[in-house]
Every structure is written in C-alpha cells, then in structure tokens.
Design an enzyme around this catalytic site. Structure first.
Site, PDB file in Angstrom:
ATOM      1  N   CYS A 103       8.692   0.525  17.204  1.00 55.76           N
ATOM      2  CA  CYS A 103       8.994  -0.932  17.568  1.00 55.76           C
ATOM      3  C   CYS A 103       7.632  -0.223  18.596  1.00 55.76           C
ATOM      4  O   CYS A 103       7.528  -0.248  19.483  1.00 55.76           O
ATOM      5  CB  CYS A 103      10.098  -0.304  17.841  1.00 55.76           C
ATOM      6  SG  CYS A 103      10.256  -2.329  18.889  1.00 55.76           S
ATOM      7  N   GLY A 148     -16.715  12.446   1.241  1.00 52.05           N
ATOM      8  CA  GLY A 148     -16.051  11.063   1.299  1.00 52.05           C
ATOM      9  C   GLY A 148     -15.530  10.082   1.982  1.00 52.05           C
ATOM     10  O   GLY A 148     -14.349   9.453   2.135  1.00 52.05           O
ATOM     11  N   ALA A 194     -14.761  14.822  -4.652  1.00 53.07           N
ATOM     12  CA  ALA A 194     -14.241  15.638  -4.007  1.00 53.07           C
ATOM     13  C   ALA A 194     -13.369  16.325  -4.474  1.00 53.07           C
ATOM     14  O   ALA A 194     -13.207  17.605  -4.185  1.00 53.07           O
ATOM     15  CB  ALA A 194     -13.057  14.897  -3.034  1.00 53.07           C
ATOM     16  N   GLU A 215     -22.148   9.497  -2.988  1.00 51.87           N
ATOM     17  CA  GLU A 215     -23.461   8.381  -2.288  1.00 51.87           C
ATOM     18  C   GLU A 215     -23.825   8.993  -2.104  1.00 51.87           C
ATOM     19  O   GLU A 215     -23.253   9.511  -0.804  1.00 51.87           O
ATOM     20  CB  GLU A 215     -22.880   6.693  -2.657  1.00 51.87           C
ATOM     21  CG  GLU A 215     -22.717   5.867  -4.347  1.00 51.87           C
ATOM     22  CD  GLU A 215     -21.737   5.167  -3.877  1.00 51.87           C
ATOM     23  OE1 GLU A 215     -22.077   3.931  -2.035  1.00 51.87           O
ATOM     24  OE2 GLU A 215     -21.836   4.135  -5.108  1.00 51.87           O
ATOM     25  N   ARG A 252       0.588  -0.891   0.008  1.00 54.69           N
ATOM     26  CA  ARG A 252      -0.196  -0.456  -0.346  1.00 54.69           C
ATOM     27  C   ARG A 252       1.191   1.508   0.103  1.00 54.69           C
ATOM     28  O   ARG A 252       0.429   2.273  -0.819  1.00 54.69           O
ATOM     29  CB  ARG A 252      -1.277  -0.068   1.277  1.00 54.69           C
ATOM     30  CG  ARG A 252      -1.603  -1.088   1.103  1.00 54.69           C
ATOM     31  CD  ARG A 252      -2.379  -1.528   1.914  1.00 54.69           C
ATOM     32  NE  ARG A 252      -3.693  -0.060   2.410  1.00 54.69           N
ATOM     33  CZ  ARG A 252      -4.405  -0.086   3.124  1.00 54.69           C
ATOM     34  NH1 ARG A 252      -4.390  -0.062   4.459  1.00 54.69           N
ATOM     35  NH2 ARG A 252      -4.977   2.463   3.145  1.00 54.69           N
ATOM     36  N   HIS A 288      -6.663   8.124  11.956  1.00 54.94           N
ATOM     37  CA  HIS A 288      -5.928   6.613  11.901  1.00 54.94           C
ATOM     38  C   HIS A 288      -3.974   6.926  11.436  1.00 54.94           C
ATOM     39  O   HIS A 288      -4.270   5.347  11.504  1.00 54.94           O
ATOM     40  CB  HIS A 288      -6.736   6.205  10.601  1.00 54.94           C
ATOM     41  CG  HIS A 288      -8.798   6.020  11.339  1.00 54.94           C
ATOM     42  ND1 HIS A 288      -9.196   5.818  10.222  1.00 54.94           N
ATOM     43  CD2 HIS A 288      -8.646   5.835  12.224  1.00 54.94           C
ATOM     44  CE1 HIS A 288     -10.143   5.191  11.546  1.00 54.94           C
ATOM     45  NE2 HIS A 288     -10.190   6.098  12.162  1.00 54.94           N
ATOM     46  N   SER A 335     -17.845   7.388   4.467  1.00 56.18           N
ATOM     47  CA  SER A 335     -19.012   6.488   4.350  1.00 56.18           C
ATOM     48  C   SER A 335     -19.638   6.509   6.175  1.00 56.18           C
ATOM     49  O   SER A 335     -20.730   6.390   6.353  1.00 56.18           O
ATOM     50  CB  SER A 335     -19.313   4.693   4.131  1.00 56.18           C
ATOM     51  OG  SER A 335     -17.719   3.854   5.241  1.00 56.18           O
ATOM     52  N   ASN A 364      -7.795   8.820   6.313  1.00 53.68           N
ATOM     53  CA  ASN A 364      -6.907   8.702   5.543  1.00 53.68           C
ATOM     54  C   ASN A 364      -5.631   8.304   6.359  1.00 53.68           C
ATOM     55  O   ASN A 364      -4.940   9.232   6.907  1.00 53.68           O
ATOM     56  CB  ASN A 364      -7.298   8.953   4.763  1.00 53.68           C
ATOM     57  CG  ASN A 364      -7.755   9.630   3.734  1.00 53.68           C
ATOM     58  OD1 ASN A 364      -9.425   8.640   4.410  1.00 53.68           O
ATOM     59  ND2 ASN A 364      -8.492  10.362   2.539  1.00 53.68           N
TER      60      ASN A 364
HETATM   61  P1  OAD Z   1     -15.375   4.443   3.244  1.00 53.17           P
HETATM   62  O1  OAD Z   1     -14.496   2.873   1.435  1.00 53.17           O
HETATM   63  O2  OAD Z   1     -15.810   2.931   3.472  1.00 53.17           O
HETATM   64  O3  OAD Z   1     -16.526   4.728   2.208  1.00 53.17           O
HETATM   65  C1  OAD Z   1     -15.617   5.463   1.306  1.00 53.17           C
HETATM   66  C2  OAD Z   1     -16.551   6.923   0.836  1.00 53.17           C
HETATM   67  O4  OAD Z   1     -16.398   7.629   0.165  1.00 53.17           O
HETATM   68  C3  OAD Z   1     -18.134   6.077   0.416  1.00 53.17           C
HETATM   69  O5  OAD Z   1     -18.702   6.810   1.266  1.00 53.17           O
HETATM   70  C4  OAD Z   1     -18.284   6.757  -1.354  1.00 53.17           C
HETATM   71  O6  OAD Z   1     -19.583   6.732  -1.969  1.00 53.17           O
HETATM   72  C5  OAD Z   1     -17.093   7.662  -1.070  1.00 53.17           C
HETATM   73  N1  OAD Z   1     -16.828   7.819  -2.747  1.00 53.17           N
HETATM   74  C6  OAD Z   1     -16.197   7.290  -3.679  1.00 53.17           C
HETATM   75  N2  OAD Z   1     -15.525   8.038  -4.391  1.00 53.17           N
HETATM   76  C7  OAD Z   1     -15.434   9.585  -4.325  1.00 53.17           C
HETATM   77  C8  OAD Z   1     -14.895  10.499  -4.700  1.00 53.17           C
HETATM   78  N3  OAD Z   1     -14.567  10.691  -5.459  1.00 53.17           N
HETATM   79  N4  OAD Z   1     -15.312  11.882  -4.005  1.00 53.17           N
HETATM   80  C9  OAD Z   1     -16.558  11.592  -2.603  1.00 53.17           C
HETATM   81  N5  OAD Z   1     -16.717  10.347  -2.339  1.00 53.17           N
HETATM   82  C10 OAD Z   1     -16.299   9.484  -3.241  1.00 53.17           C
HETATM   83  O7  OAD Z   1     -14.087   5.051   3.821  1.00 53.17           O
HETATM   84  P2  OAD Z   1     -13.979   5.640   5.230  1.00 53.17           P
HETATM   85  O8  OAD Z   1     -14.513   6.277   5.362  1.00 53.17           O
HETATM   86  O9  OAD Z   1     -13.336   6.212   5.024  1.00 53.17           O
HETATM   87  O10 OAD Z   1     -10.090   2.504   9.133  1.00 53.17           O
HETATM   88  O11 OAD Z   1     -13.700   4.492   6.458  1.00 53.17           O
HETATM   89  C11 OAD Z   1     -13.188   4.296   7.143  1.00 53.17           C
HETATM   90  C12 OAD Z   1     -12.353   3.789   7.604  1.00 53.17           C
HETATM   91  O12 OAD Z   1     -12.405   2.480   7.761  1.00 53.17           O
HETATM   92  C13 OAD Z   1     -10.698   4.081   7.669  1.00 53.17           C
HETATM   93  O13 OAD Z   1      -9.955   4.744   8.608  1.00 53.17           O
HETATM   94  C14 OAD Z   1     -10.365   2.793   7.695  1.00 53.17           C
HETATM   95  C15 OAD Z   1     -11.327   1.438   7.447  1.00 53.17           C
HETATM   96  O14 OAD Z   1     -11.719   0.072   8.418  1.00 53.17           O
HETATM   97  C16 OAD Z   1      -8.902   1.922   9.641  1.00 53.17           C
HETATM   98  O15 OAD Z   1      -8.103   1.206   8.993  1.00 53.17           O
HETATM   99  C17 OAD Z   1      -9.298   2.199  11.030  1.00 53.17           C
END
Ligand code: OAD
Length: 251
Positions: A128, A189, A233, A217, A71, A120, A191, A103
């Site tokens: 370590c 961006g 975004a 969405e 990654r 996060h 969920s 992020n």
């Molecule tokens: P998600 O993958 O759950 O959600 C991504 C969101 O971005 C969704 O609602 C999409 O509709 C939206 N999306 C996609 N492309 C987009 C764009 N170009 N512009 C605007 N919106 C867009 O990701 P997160 O909500 O960030 O945690 O997930 C939260 C956490 O879950 C992460 O930080 C990670 C994960 O498990 C850890 O690793 C602790």
C-alpha cells in the site's frame, strides 16, 4: 559451436568458494520473458515513464496496474530455464553462491536458489502506498483495476523499483557485502546500462574478483571484464556447472 570458457576460468571455477552471479533480463529470455532493450524489448514498445514511474502510477493507476498484472500472468505461465536451474544446483557444490538480480520475475527462487538479492524488487509482492502494508500476489491476482488497501484504502502498487526510485537498502547492502569477498563474479544477460546495478562488476573486480560476462552480444561493459563468454545463459551456466561437478567427481 558449443559454448566454452578459458582454462584459467576452469581452474578458478573448480576451486572457488565464493561466487556472485549478477543477472539481468537476458537470464530469463530463454524462459520466454521479454528483455527491455532488444529489438523486441519492452522499452521498444512502451515509454518507461508511462508505465514504470510513481508519477505514471498516480496519474493512471489502473493502466499501470493492468500492465503489471499482464506481466505477472506471463511470468506465472512460464518456467525457470536451464540457466536458472544450473545456478540453483551450484549452491550444492560451491560454499557461497549469491545471486544479485535486476529481475523482478522470481524465477531464481522458483528454480531453487536461496541466497538472492533482488535489486529491483519482485513482481509477486505488492504494498500500500499509504500505510506500507504488504499484499501477496494471490490476494490481488484477479483485480484488473488497481486494488485498495483493506486497512486504510490506499492504492496498492507492485513492489518493484520504478525510474527515479531508490533501490531497496537491504538488497543493495547485501549485494555489496557479497561482492566484497567474491572470487568470481558472473554477469549474466544484462546490458549494463542501469545504475547502480551496472557498477557491481567493477566493484567486484576492484575487490579482487575474476569477472566474467555471459551475454549473447557485446555490451557497454564488455571491455572491463576479465573474460567474456559469448553464449546464452541457458548454455553457459550448465557448462560452468559441469566444469565444477566434474572436478568434484575427480576428487
Ligand atoms: P536489457 O534488456 O537492457 O538487456 C538484456 C541483455 O541480455 C542484453 O545485453 C542482451 O544481449 C542479453 N541477452 C538476451 N538474451 C540472452 C540470453 N539468452 N542469454 C544471455 N544474454 C542474453 O535488460 P537489463 O540489463 O536487465 O529496470 O535491464 C536493466 C534494467 O532496465 C531492468 O532491471 C529494468 C530496465 O528498465 C527497472 O525496471 C528498474
């Protein structure tokens, strides 16, 4: 159709002095970083507990390390998008712009933003698990097996928050302080299903902020925002920057 916002938000955004922007994986999607929960999302292909938990790291350190190394490679080969750049530019025309991000990709900093709370963690940092010594990404970049601490021999892990772990206290406290005085909260961006990060828009709204969701969405939280902008975004944030900079030019 070009993405737009209400006249109310235009007026508020032109006058705002304190703006907090909460970002999630969708913020970086246009840069080429996969989201977690979309149809092509990371958690559709892997189980989080196999790769993103301390237990997984202890039982298969090389596998977890290799996944984060992969990654890190993807992230270092891509660039901040128009949305990241618009947020960095907002710092020049708005007194306080604070980013609270879920992020780990460091793209806000690479775009030039300076006030960032990383809830996060950050994939470019490592430490370590025994003595806590920090190790830079450059020091460990070439390692495909999990590296060991040069001081105590402990395993080196990425400085990211795994499932079941607490958020870094300073980042969380900084985020809460920022939202307590925010006039506008943009949630971009995400969920909105991972807590406590998902509670921030509501905390901001109760503290008096005008809250706006920017997402392609509907989400579980869409109904609780003052306004929703349906768009990416990379479209919506430059549009808001333009609302602000045009009003500066008119002064
Ligand atoms: P998600 O993958 O759950 O959600 C991504 C969101 O971005 C969704 O609602 C999409 O509709 C939206 N999306 C996609 N492309 C987009 C764009 N170009 N512009 C605007 N919106 C867009 O990701 P997160 O909500 O960030 O945690 O997930 C939260 C956490 O879950 C992460 O930080 C990670 C994960 O498990 C850890 O690793 C602790």
């Amino acid at each position: 159709m070009a993405v737009s916002c209400s006249d109310r938000l235009r007026r508020k955004f032109r006058a705002a002095r304190n703006v907090v922007v909460c970002t999630g994986a969708g913020m970086s999607a246009e840069s080429g970083v996969p989201t977690y929960r979309g149809s092509e999302g990371i958690w559709k292909k892997f189980r989080p507990e196999q790769l993103a938990s301390f237990d997984a790291f202890l039982s298969s350190p090389d596998l977890v390390w290799e996944w984060y190394r992969h990654r890190r490679e993807i992230i270092s080969s891509i660039e901040p998008n128009a949305g990241h750049i618009a947020l960095a530019e907002m710092e020049r025309s708005i007194e306080h712009v604070v980013i609270v991000t879920q992020n780990i990709d460091n793209l806000h900093r690479r775009a030039g933003s300076t006030r960032i709370h990383e809830l996060h963690g950050n994939i470019e940092r490592n430490y370590c698990i025994e003595c806590g010594e920090f190790v830079t990404a450059q020091d460990v970049a070439s390692s495909s097996a999990v590296p060991r601490c040069r001081h105590c021999g402990g395993l080196i892990r990425p400085d990211v928050v795994w499932f079941g772990e607490q958020l870094p206290e300073a980042a969380w406290t900084g985020a809460i302080e920022a939202v307590s005085t925010a006039e506008i909260l943009l949630s971009v961006g995400t969920s909105g299903v991972v807590y406590p990060a998902a509670s921030i828009p509501d905390i901001a709204r109760r503290a008096g902020a005008y809250t706006v969701e920017i997402n392609i969405e509907p989400t579980e939280l869409s109904g609780s925002f003052n306004e929703v902008i349906r768009g990416t975004a990379g479209e919506a944030l430059p549009m808001l920057l333009q609302v602000r900079t045009h009003s500066d030019q008119e002064k």
